[in-house]
Scaffold this active site. Structure first.
Site, PDB file in Angstrom:
ATOM      1  N   ASP A 130       2.709  -5.728  -7.730  1.00  0.00           N
ATOM      2  CA  ASP A 130       3.199  -6.164  -6.019  1.00  0.00           C
ATOM      3  C   ASP A 130       4.433  -6.450  -6.050  1.00  0.00           C
ATOM      4  OD1 ASP A 130       2.728  -4.962  -3.576  1.00  0.00           O
ATOM      5  OD2 ASP A 130       1.479  -5.752  -3.292  1.00  0.00           O
ATOM      6  N   ASP A 174       3.060  -0.950   2.026  1.00  0.00           N
ATOM      7  CA  ASP A 174       1.535  -1.176   2.908  1.00  0.00           C
ATOM      8  C   ASP A 174       1.570  -0.297   4.782  1.00  0.00           C
ATOM      9  OD1 ASP A 174       0.943  -2.717   0.864  1.00  0.00           O
ATOM     10  OD2 ASP A 174       1.884  -4.583   2.282  1.00  0.00           O
TER      11      ASP A 174
END
Lengths: 452, 928
Positions: free
Chosen positions: B529, B604
């Site tokens: 990430d 996200d």
């Protein structure tokens, strides 16, 4: 206990009879209560009655019945279930999808009859553990129930005590109320008396001429006021003991050091009449002892009223607190009452959690910051047992809205203690709280309950 | 367990300052518009039709493999070198660089899988205006015009694509800074050569000075020691009204024109709470655009890793349908045309023009350049359960048990950043995850796996082994002054390893060895990430462009960073098993070629219906440019979904390639069983549908790996001549044979699905109801509905015994769903291998299943491959069949036997009961 044991024995015999017989494939995965559906015939009726199939198609690893009943012993039916006999332990059903999936699910290893998994029969071990556990639970329960009985008795006493305390407080409050009224009346009277005297005194003061005041101040009678004379005669109302400083006296004289009558009449006379911080030393006392006595009396009455008022407020608060406390549901026998005013702590990693039942939950970090995880909200157990869970709400607000809350699950134990704290979701805490008062007689029956 | 302030203390201030805008949405002010990006502003200000570039035909050199030619900018006399290649597979490569740059300009390495093989070019004609080259055997030619310079790629008499036709080629040559160097050789030259144009040129340069040598955005200053270095080129696409690709944007599948706003931006950024339907940059960048009309599909691959903006304009964009019709009636219609312009901040122009002509040709052309989707382990195609964060081992065990209790399969449970010891990757929290191997063994006992996060930012902490090693080897990216670059991220102050270095990547890969990564086991996989890279206190939440990767500026390599992190991590997982096991690595940032290293997700997102909807075009766009293994966080990352949205998201996610539920730390729990038994059942059913289709999904991955074709694909890819499909983005195909129209509307009572193909039949996979193609079909829906259709003419293998995890289903038998087309034929494939090793390169079963003339047969497509399976065929369901009198199975040993069957006359469904042959064998089944 005995019941479980004998049933297992019965199963053992049944299983022993079946093993090795030609029909064992057909009977795989079936509980004894279902055996009647699987009697060897030419055809098999799906248990839901939807279809008739040749009996060879039972447990042939192909799903024919919508309800999965033709494949109790294979993984063929999506909705099927497989019966683990689990001799020596508890029998139970597993989904058909766990048959021959390489993972041991039945402790008797019966689900992995055609897989690479090497499953050991662990039923006797598990059974022993289970029995030990159940025994332990039962002991706990017995002990817990006894303790609970005591706590109930204590609770009843406590309840009565609190009720008595409440009545007592209410009596005190009533007495105070009467006293309060009396004091209020007396204070009023004293104040009225003082006011009347003061009014008279003001008139007297007004009547004093500027000449007489000048003479009063002019100690050496030389027709002129000096700095020293002012320092001698004038004082600050607040601090009668202190002399005026030279600077202050000069300031009152308008910057000069001498002052004759005409100048006095134009300046200082007005100042003395309007300026309340300066007065002539001993002027009032000296002039009116009645006024002084009335003033003292009024002050005395005011202060005693204040004391009574404070006492009354304190009592009222205590009553209100006690009423709130007593309004809480402490269970049918007031068995949870003793928890009120107690607090229980548990440390988890770097945090210390404190549960004060019926009051609040807090979390303290190692650094010393304390955060509220909720204030007493309500009981939130099942309809059957509402006292199995407590909820504390409206704690410290959370970052993305809402506030912290804690759900406390009460379990039966021989002592009262906080056992576990978790935060499964942010700001939502769960606690396991053990206490004898959570012990339920119904639990006792479940302990010896068996499938058969 | 911590309060927010305590847990987030190191980054709290930043989060509050940088991210919390008070309203729910991205704070646009944190990210640049084209106007705030000086090179974009400069380049966009150029007017078309004034190209200063001229081809110097006398400099032309034509060898067997390439043509080179110099271009001159008549305004400043700077010369460029044009290289033109004809590549194998119907592609043309155009490279433009400065002839003599002051210093080398960055050329993107490692993205192409090899130097693309060329084909000979031949000169057809030449005069003083230009040259005509032949592009191979077909009637394709390139016309190179000299003044102004322009390229036209022709097929027959039609122009397929033109370069610099609008004259927007621009190449900011490297130059000495004026205040540091009095003697500018170019200026002198200019004066000598064309004194009359000098004042104008000087004026132009003056005007352009702002932002060339230094640029400030918010509080960040970019020192720009190399000055202006942008490159730009325009492409015209006659006859084209639909362009696609250039992910990642939260926008429609069909790209919009950008005249009235910002261009589409490609600059990998960690965008907090991104907004939908706009051209803002997101986490990844693939500079590939596809252009499509009913006759032809072409593609443009702009190989540049610097910040890039793409402008799109169209001569029909402004017109209404009526206006277009009027044009048509009056016969005054000009050809529709789309113009595209690419602008990059640095590097060179290196563009691959993929000439199709079919969509599938484009996929194979692009795959021949950058490779195909990594073939994942089968388990990775199953369901993934993630949350920020599963708190501790007990939590993991409880969630794992919850899946069993509710009989919902899953393959991977994920751990986000909180599992580490203070955000030190490769470590475990000593309290919460004290015995990771025990935990992993517990999962392994259930044939399940785990993914743990490893981000590229490294905590600056001299007690942290990883940091010390990187520092001592000088592997960190440097700041402009030569020290180690430090930024703020999850751990607080962090360094960023220079993944562009081969030796760094090798070292990083070695850290995944079981003896290095303590607590890891073979069922632990990795998630990368924050690899844009995310720098909380950096400009636009990323790295300063003047940070240094060896000799190159971060500016040059920015969009490659995540690609390299992903590459090194995947390599680590391969190496730890001695090259035996296939890796699985998820990445948030990506570039062209990232498909070779694993999966990506759309970052996200939020628990909103619009976010559910956009997951479709976002993944379709990625699939078109090679990245097939795509998914969106099921349920939405930020915020908390209501139950209906969560169920619908599971139903949609079950039919998208990467199927993972994920949730933000601050949201309430949402494991599938927390919403009442009814909703648990709905979610269970969606996940089970995924698992029954795993054989088909796995085959799609195998095919994507071999061909580069997308798994989840827009309808127009299979129906390229049907304009009704060109802008569809509420439905999609999985492979060729399954059409999915998920329900993405709140409170929906029905959906309208377009079933393409006038000669096609489509079978509802749940009811087996048959529908004709080329129609819009209204389908009433309930909460349990997931409208899915199987194409008539296809054969789809399924495993209907859904178990706890995909590995538990390895030996299970297959059910074949044969859907007949109007000609009563059908074809499909069956692919089987061990599901997790690289042995698939030699050991696999690949069979063609075909049905014709009432005979269904299985033929070996890979006779040289070796693999045996215990799986067998338990059932064959033939949709659209007529009732046979008997069904005869012929096995490879020549044995014939009659097989039982069941016929449902109302739906024309024939179910052949338990034919029982091995899935890897030759067999045929005759309906009589």
């Amino acid at each position: 206990m005995k019941l479980l044991f004998s049933c297992s024995l019965l199963l053992f015999i049944t299983a022993a009879c079946l093993s090795g017989s030609a029909s064992s494939r057909k009977l795989r995965g079936i509980s004894s209560s279902y055996k009647r559906f699987y009697r060897e015939r030419r055809s098999f009726l799906c248990i839901d009655g939807s279809r008739v199939i040749p009996f060879e198609q039972v447990n042939d690893d192909y799903c024919d019945c919508e309800d999965g009943s033709d494949e109790p012993g294979t993984s063929a039916c999506p909705r099927g279930r497989f019966y683990c006999t689990n001799l020596g332990f508890r029998p139970h059903y597993i989904p058909s999808s766990r048959v021959n999936d390489g993972i041991c699910d039945c402790c008797d290893a019966s689900d992995e009859y055609n897989s690479h998994a090497r499953c050991q029969n662990s039923c006797w071990n598990l059974g022993q553990k289970e029995r030990a556990y159940v025994e332990g639970q039962m002991r706990t329960l017995d002990e817990g129930l006894q303790l609970k009985q005591q706590l109930i008795e204590e609770g009843v006493l406590l309840w009565r005590e609190k009720q008595a305390q409440l009545r007592e407080l209410q009596q005190v409050a009533e007495d105070l109320q009467i006293k309060l009224e009396e004091h209020r009346r007396r204070k009023q009277e004293a104040e009225q008396n003082l006011k009347a005297l003061e009014a008279g005194h003001t008139r007297v003061r007004r009547q004093n001429s500027s000449e007489s005041t000048f003479r009063l101040l002019d100690s050496n009678n030389d027709g002129s006021l000096s700095v020293e004379e002012l320092q001698e005669k004038l004082v600050l109302v607040q601090e009668e003991e202190l002399l005026l400083s030279e600077e202050e006296a000069v300031a009152l004289m308008g910057g000069g050091r001498q002052m004759d009558l005409p100048m006095f009449q134009q300046s200082l006379w007005d100042v003395l009449n309007t300026e309340e911080r300066v007065k002539i030393r001993g002027s009032v006392d000296a002039e009116d002892p009645h006024l002084k006595a009335a003033d003292t009396a009024a002050e005395r009455e005011a202060s005693s009223l204040k004391k009574v008022e404070e006492a009354y407020d304190t009592i009222s608060m205590e009553i209100s607190d006690l009423r709130t406390k007593l309004a809480i549901d402490y269970g049918p026998d007031w068995e949870f009452l003793f928890l009120n005013s107690q607090c229980y702590k548990l440390s988890v990693y770097e945090y210390t959690y404190t549960l004060c039942p019926f009051n609040q939950v807090t979390q303290e970090s190692a650094a010393g910051t304390e955060v509220s995880l909720g204030r007493w909200g309500m009981w939130a157990g099942t309809p059957k047992n509402p006292y199995s869970q407590m909820v504390y709400e409206n704690g410290e607000p959370c970052w993305q809205g809402g506030s912290r809350s804690t759900t406390v699950t009460l379990t039966c134990g021989t002592e009262t203690a906080l056992r576990r704290v978790k935060e499964p979701s942010k700001c939502q805490y769960i606690m396991d709280f053990q206490t004898p008062v959570a012990c339920q007689t119904v639990l006792k029956q479940r302990g010896i309950h068996s499938e058969l | 367990m911590a309060t927010f302030t305590e847990r987030m203390a190191p980054v709290l201030v930043l989060w509050l300052a940088v991210f919390l805008s008070g309203t729910w949405a991205v704070d646009k002010g944190n990210f640049k518009t084209c106007d705030q990006s000086s090179f974009c502003k400069r380049q966009r200000a150029l007017k078309p039709g004034e190209s200063p570039y001229r081809a110097l035909l006398e400099t032309m050199e034509l060898t067997n493999t390439r043509l080179t030619l110099q271009l001159i900018n008549d305004n400043n006399k700077v010369r460029l070198l044009l290289e033109l290649y004809r590549l194998q597979g119907n592609m043309t490569r155009v490279k433009i660089n400065e002839l003599k740059p002051l210093k080398p300009r960055y050329e993107v390495p490692d993205v192409l899988i090899r130097e693309p093989p060329t084909e000979p070019l031949s000169l057809l004609s030449q005069d003083e205006n230009g040259v005509v080259l032949s592009l191979g055997a077909e009637s394709q030619r390139v016309i190179l015009s000299a003044r102004p310079f322009r390229l036209d790629i022709m097929e027959g008499r039609d122009v397929v694509m033109s370069l610099n036709s609008r004259g927007l080629l621009a190449f900011e040559h490297l130059r000495m800074r004026k205040d540091t160097s009095q003697a500018d050789p170019e200026a002198e030259k200019k004066e000598e050569a064309e004194p009359e144009t000098q004042p104008e040129a000087a004026k132009e340069e003056e005007k352009d000075e702002a932002g060339m040598w230094e640029e400030t955005f918010k509080s960040h200053t970019d020192s720009k020691p190399n000055g202006p270095s942008a490159v730009s080129l325009d492409f015209s696409l006659p006859g084209v009204e639909h362009v696609y690709g250039i992910p990642e944007h939260a926008d429609t599948l069909r790209l919009k024109t950008t005249e009235n706003g910002d261009p589409y931006r490609l600059y990998n950024l960690d965008v907090f709470q991104y907004e939908l339907y706009n051209p803002m940059a997101l986490y990844g960048a693939v500079p590939v655009m596809l252009a499509h009309n009913a006759q032809r599909t072409t593609g443009i691959f702009w190989l540049n890793a610097a910040e890039t903006w793409v402008d799109i304009s169209s001569n029909t964009a402004g017109k209404t349908v009526f206006g277009k019709m009027l044009d048509y009636v009056q016969g005054s219609s000009e050809t529709p045309q789309t113009d595209v312009r690419w602008i990059s901040e640095s590097g060179i122009i290196d563009v691959f023009i993929m000439l199709g002509p079919t969509p599938k040709d484009i996929f194979s052309q692009y795959a021949s350049l950058t490779g195909t989707q990594a073939f994942p382990p089968l388990a990775a195609v199953g369901y993934h359960q993630c949350r920020w964060n599963y708190n501790d081992q007990e939590d993991v065990a409880a969630v794992d048990a919850g899946f069993d209790e509710h009989d919902i399969p899953y393959d991977y449970i994920w751990l986000d950043i909180e599992h580490t010891d203070g955000k030190r990757y490769f470590t475990w929290d000593p309290h919460k995850f004290a015995t990771p191997k025990e935990m992993l063994q517990g999962l392994m006992d259930k044939k399940r796996k785990m993914v743990a996060i490893v981000d590229p930012h490294i905590k600056v902490d001299c007690n942290y082994k990883i940091h010390n090693e990187i520092r001592s080897r000088s592997f960190y990216i440097k700041n402009k002054d030569g020290g180690d670059y430090e930024g703020w991220c999850w751990p607080g102050s962090a360094g960023y390893p220079d993944f562009t270095r081969t030796d760094m990547r090798d070292w990083w890969a070695s850290m995944f060895a079981y003896d290095q990564y303590e607590g890891s086991m073979e069922n632990l996989y990795t998630w990368n990430d924050m690899n844009e890279p995310s720098v909380f206190n950096g400009p636009e939440v990323t790295m300063h462009k003047d940070a240094m990767h060896g000799a190159w500026e971060h500016r040059d390599v920015h969009n490659l960073y995540g690609f390299y992190v992903h590459m090194a991590t995947a390599e680590g997982l391969i190496q730890r098993s001695g090259g035996v096991e296939r890796p699985f690595v998820l990445t948030r940032a990506f570039f062209a070629g990232s498909q070779r290293y694993g999966a990506v997700w759309t970052g996200d997102n939020a628990a909103e219906w619009e976010h559910l909807k956009i997951s479709i075009p976002m993944c379709l766009s990625l699939g078109l440019v090679g990245i097939s293994f795509c998914g969106a966080d099921v349920g939405g990352f930020f915020k908390s979904p209501n139950t209906e949205l969560l169920v619908r998201w599971y139903q949609t996610g079950a039919y998208q390639p990467f199927f993972r539920a994920h949730a933000h730390l601050d949201t309430p729990r949402r494991e599938p069983w927390l919403f009442g038994p009814e909703n648990t059942a709905l979610i269970r059913e969606a996940v089970r549908q995924r698992y029954t289709l795993l054989p088909y999904w796995y085959l799609q991955f195998y095919n994507a790996h071999r061909t580069g074709e997308p798994i989840m694909r827009p309808l127009w890819v299979e129906y390229p001549q049907d304009p009704a499909t060109f802008a569809l983005e509420d439905e999609f195909l999985i492979g060729r044979d399954l059409l999915v129209h998920p329900v993405t509307e709140e409170g929906a009572r029905g959906v309208t699905a377009y079933l393409p193909g006038k000669d096609e039949l489509w079978f509802d996979v749940h009811t087996f109801q048959k529908h004709n193609g080329a129609q819009s079909l209204y389908i009433p829906v309930t909460m349990s509905s997931i409208p899915v259709f199987q194409r008539g003419g296809s054969i789809i293998p399924r495993k209907i015994r859904v178990r706890r995890s995909s590995s538990c289903m390895t030996h299970d038998p297959y059910t074949l769903y044969v859907a007949l087309n109007p000609q009563r034929t059908a074809e499909g494939e069956l692919y089987i291998d061990d599901g997790h090793t690289f042995n698939y390169e030699k050991e696999f079963i690949h069979r063609r299943l075909s049905f014709a003339s009432n005979l269904l047969s299985s033929v070996n497509l890979a006779p040289d491959a070796q693999f045996s399976t215990r799986s067998w065929i338990e059932r064959i369901v033939i949709l659209g069949a007529s009732k046979p009198s008997k069904v005869i199975l012929k096995t490879d040993d020549g044995q014939e036997s009659q097989v039982e069957f069941d016929f449902d006359a109302s739906m024309s469904v024939l179910t052949v009961r338990k034919p029982g042959m091995n899935a890897g064998a030759d067999w045929s089944l005759m309906l009589q």
